[in-house]
Design an enzyme around this catalytic site. Structure first.
Site, mmCIF file in Angstrom:
data_model
loop_
_atom_site.group_PDB
_atom_site.id
_atom_site.type_symbol
_atom_site.label_atom_id
_atom_site.label_comp_id
_atom_site.label_asym_id
_atom_site.label_seq_id
_atom_site.Cartn_x
_atom_site.Cartn_y
_atom_site.Cartn_z
ATOM 1 N N SER A 86 -4.074 3.292 5.160
ATOM 2 C CA SER A 86 -4.885 3.037 4.193
ATOM 3 C C SER A 86 -4.003 1.847 2.992
ATOM 4 O O SER A 86 -4.863 1.935 2.551
ATOM 5 C CB SER A 86 -5.089 3.641 3.448
ATOM 6 O OG SER A 86 -3.318 4.994 3.599
ATOM 7 N N CYS A 87 -3.136 1.979 3.592
ATOM 8 C CA CYS A 87 -2.041 0.587 2.643
ATOM 9 C C CYS A 87 -2.645 -0.922 2.817
ATOM 10 O O CYS A 87 -3.399 -1.057 3.955
ATOM 11 C CB CYS A 87 -0.670 0.838 2.755
ATOM 12 S SG CYS A 87 0.223 2.589 2.419
ATOM 13 N N VAL A 88 -1.771 -1.430 2.043
ATOM 14 C CA VAL A 88 -2.158 -3.102 2.000
ATOM 15 C C VAL A 88 -1.365 -3.668 2.657
ATOM 16 O O VAL A 88 -0.353 -3.756 1.727
ATOM 17 C CB VAL A 88 -2.752 -3.957 0.907
ATOM 18 C CG1 VAL A 88 -3.501 -5.865 1.158
ATOM 19 C CG2 VAL A 88 -4.327 -2.819 1.329
#
Lengths: 170, 200
Positions: free
Chosen positions: A36-38
């Protein structure tokens, strides 16, 4: 000087959760894993310098203006990358960005704002980059699974691998 | 960002509390769900810097998807609990819960049965914790995922480590008599761990 531990393995700088990494003369590939992180990469293709952040949350909500994990919050991460890149010879007008990640890993995600963290991260990054007039050249965001992301500073290419879709280059 | 840390003694006390709750109530709950005896081993509790969290990733994790249920518990303290097992194992687990002999793709019903398992196991664990530590919490809606362990861990770290630069993790592994395996990963930040210990 970055507080973030950077693991270097054969030409490759591994960026941990919430970390930031910069390309060097010897190590031109920045690598991380995001769910879910970028994975946000800002680079100057002429100066051949790049910085990558593993962004976990949109805004710095701590009391410290520069938290120890400089890549954790999008606002701090972008500020830190820009400062470092310019000190390494990048020109602000030449800066470009690529990003990948922001997956909705868990289902039932629409029920809680926190579950939509991937989308919130990518939206915040877009808006901060727009403020700095840094164009996003390409992106691979959303979907429901994690990605391994590698950015080659020489080619300015981001290679993304996930277990469902295989490998793609943006 | 919090630079709060825990002493070895505090980690030891926390470990004892978790061990007691898991080895009594959670094991019983799982055993009842599966209808067979269950053994459990509780790993050492440790404080991790964010940059060290990858050390929790099992060696095989890059090559295998996990089926997982995540629950965030909030109230007196905030804790994230992840239940996970290899995808194939998850299908076998769901088939057992639903009384099926075959296991194919994850249907809504199978996902729901695993989510409910997470709910029940968390209910037993936090029920025991409430009794032991006088610590009241409520569970959020469980989330279900099939992804690599790294993705699951990252999500849990984001949820629990918003204002912290280090996290406390404790894992437990459950083995049933018919060789079903399930792992539980409890994560909380040092501030919440301190709150929990104060209630001792």
């Amino acid at each position: 000087m970055s507080f973030t531990r950077q693991v270097q393995t054969n030409n490759l700088i591994e960026i941990p959760m919430g970390g930031i990494g910069f390309s060097t003369e010897q190590n031109k590939i920045l690598h991380t894993f995001v769910g879910s992180c970028v994975a946000l990469c800002i680079y100057d293709s002429q100066a051949k310098v790049a910085g990558m952040a593993h962004v976990m949350l949109p805004k710095n909500n701590t009391d410290e203006p520069v938290p120890k994990l400089e890549g954790k919050f999008a606002d701090v991460a972008i500020r830190t990358i820009l400062k470092q890149l310019i000190s390494k010879g990048a020109k602000p007008r030449r800066l470009e960005a690529k990003m990948a990640g922001g997956a909705s890993v868990f289902q039932n995600e629409s029920k809680h704002a926190i579950f939509n963290i991937g989308m919130r991260n990518t939206n915040t990054i877009r808006s901060i980059l727009a403020e700095h007039k840094i164009p996003i050249i390409s992106e691979d965001v959303g979907a429901s699974t994690g990605r391994w992301v590698a950015f080659d500073t020489n080619l300015c290419q981001m290679t993304i691998r996930d277990r469902k879709r295989g490998v793609c280059v943006i | 960002m919090q630079a709060l840390t825990l002493t070895g003694n505090e980690l030891g006390r926390l470990s004892e509390v978790f061990f007691k709750c898991i080895s009594t109530k959670t094991v019983d709950a799982l055993s009842m769900l599966l209808g067979e005896p269950v053994r459990c081993s509780v790993g050492k509790i440790r404080l991790y810097d964010f940059a060290e969290l990858d050390e929790l990733t099992p060696a095989f994790a890059d090559s295998e998807d996990m089926s997982a249920v995540y629950l965030r518990q909030s109230g007196d303290i905030q804790v994230g609990v992840l239940y996970y097992m290899p995808k194939k194992e998850g299908k076998r687990f769901a088939a057992r819960l639903l009384g099926k002999k075959r296991f194919g793709a994850f249907t809504k019903l199978e996902q729901s049965s695993l989510s409910e398992t997470g709910n029940i196991l968390s209910g037993s664990f936090f029920g025991a914790l409430a009794k032991e530590q006088n610590c009241k919490t409520n569970a959020d809606v469980p989330g279900f995922a099939v992804d690599t362990f790294k993705s699951l861990l990252e999500f849990q770290a984001v949820e629990i480590g918003i204002t912290s630069q280090s996290l406390i993790a404790c894992s437990a592994e459950f083995h049933s008599e018919s060789d079903l395996k399930l792992r539980m990963l409890i994560i909380l930040d040092p501030a919440n761990a301190k709150k929990l210990l104060v209630k001792c």
